[in-house]
Design an enzyme around this catalytic site. Sequence first.
Site, mmCIF file in Angstrom:
data_model
loop_
_atom_site.group_PDB
_atom_site.id
_atom_site.type_symbol
_atom_site.label_atom_id
_atom_site.label_comp_id
_atom_site.label_asym_id
_atom_site.label_seq_id
_atom_site.Cartn_x
_atom_site.Cartn_y
_atom_site.Cartn_z
ATOM 1 N N TYR A 123 0.827 -1.213 0.000
ATOM 2 C CA TYR A 123 0.000 0.000 0.000
ATOM 3 C C TYR A 123 0.863 1.265 0.000
ATOM 4 O O TYR A 123 0.340 2.366 0.133
ATOM 5 C CB TYR A 123 -0.913 0.011 1.228
ATOM 6 C CG TYR A 123 -2.066 -0.964 1.133
ATOM 7 C CD1 TYR A 123 -1.842 -2.300 0.814
ATOM 8 C CD2 TYR A 123 -3.376 -0.566 1.372
ATOM 9 C CE1 TYR A 123 -2.884 -3.206 0.727
ATOM 10 C CE2 TYR A 123 -4.419 -1.465 1.285
ATOM 11 C CZ TYR A 123 -4.163 -2.788 0.967
ATOM 12 O OH TYR A 123 -5.202 -3.684 0.887
ATOM 13 N N LYS A 190 3.968 -14.152 5.362
ATOM 14 C CA LYS A 190 4.206 -15.189 4.340
ATOM 15 C C LYS A 190 5.724 -15.252 4.152
ATOM 16 O O LYS A 190 6.261 -15.077 3.046
ATOM 17 C CB LYS A 190 3.471 -14.798 3.042
ATOM 18 C CG LYS A 190 3.473 -15.852 1.966
ATOM 19 C CD LYS A 190 2.455 -16.954 2.173
ATOM 20 C CE LYS A 190 2.619 -18.039 1.115
ATOM 21 N NZ LYS A 190 1.742 -19.205 1.326
ATOM 22 N N ASP A 247 -5.601 -5.840 5.933
ATOM 23 C CA ASP A 247 -6.809 -5.369 5.257
ATOM 24 C C ASP A 247 -7.750 -6.544 4.993
ATOM 25 O O ASP A 247 -8.944 -6.514 5.307
ATOM 26 C CB ASP A 247 -6.386 -4.697 3.934
ATOM 27 C CG ASP A 247 -7.528 -3.953 3.268
ATOM 28 O OD1 ASP A 247 -8.634 -3.924 3.834
ATOM 29 O OD2 ASP A 247 -7.312 -3.408 2.163
#
Length: 359
Positions: A123, A190, A247
């Site tokens: 983002y 991840k 999010d």
Amino acid sequence: MYKITLIPGDGTGPEITEATKRVLEATGVPFEWDIQNAGEEVYHKEGTPLPDRVIESIRRNKIAIKGPVTTPVGTGFRSVNVTLRQILDLYSCVRPCKTYKGAKTRYDNIDLVIFRENTEDLYAGIEYQKDSDGAKAMIDLVAKLSGRSIRQDSGISIKPISVFCTERIVRAAFEYARKNKRRKVTSVHKANIMKYSDGLFLEVSREVAKNYPDIEFEDKIIDNMCMQLVQKPELYDILVLPNLYGDIISDLAAGLIGGLGLAPGANIGEGYAVFEATHGSAPKYKGLNKVNPLAMILSGVMMLRHLGEMKAAEMLDKAVASIIKEGKDVTYDMKPAPDDPTSATTSGVADAIIAKMAI
Ligand code: NAD
């Protein structure tokens, strides 16, 4: 008297903002609203969807409550919501997801708090459009540095994750845990695939956790986390995540407690706080006086707590819990069927809450 910046937003934003403003005023806490519009209409009038006056107002008042703002998909201006968080460095996005008795849910025992890093990751807004000079330069640079080729017809988004930003969001999650007597923090990542971005997030999470031996710490890979949250959400307490996963998991957690209409949030930095629901502007319902104002009203409860107005916060939270439990004065999304003719309107929910607080 608290001077608060009030951003009505667009789509269904103004309707839920009006409902929220009315219930907050009904708590008896004195507010002076500094109303600042932002979003698409403002973009057409003022040439920017987020004029400086909005930022200046928040800098002046320190606290804002905002309705959702629409972001054009794919093209057009950058998200007002993301830009606001970055400009004011509102690095903690705090989203409690708790089941209220009577809410239409598959689970009855959810009590999660999500800490979403709010300023970096994918983002960050560092992107190169397909065929642009920037994209071509990035493709050449990557080829030179790594010997790996990116297809020429690619668009590129950069994913920066820093020690600085990870440290402060993980610390915020642990501090919250300590202050609110919570038991566990789970860092979600991840790191098996993105070793240098998510890997860093995990490494820093582990380092920060060492300072909080009184609180359990664990980590989970994001895909496993998704399954775990659907299968056994009661095992989790506080989740801390980079921006994008935060999010997505916020919406998943909202689904666990009965939908986006019930999921509040706060964006908090060192000097400023902006309170807003997790959901967006739901534009298809604009002007219908139909959507659920509770997510924004509960964001108002968070704002009252932030202001130290604990009695008013408890009173409002209790009134919300009570209308949810009764199930009468709630909007369509909280009724057994969405076309239930007894569904309350947005303003009707506010009226019912105000009546409850008056008892
Ligand atoms: P959304 O959250 O607006 O709506 C998705 C669906 O969830 C709706 O169609 C509706 O069925 C349900 N929903 C959402 N809020 C509800 C409410 N208060 N009551 C009842 N049902 C509700 O997501 P979207 O459609 O993906 O996004 C619409 C716009 O909002 C986009 O432009 C997006 O960029 C923007 N957005 C803004 C914010 C923000 O302002 N912070 C956050 C997310 C999305």
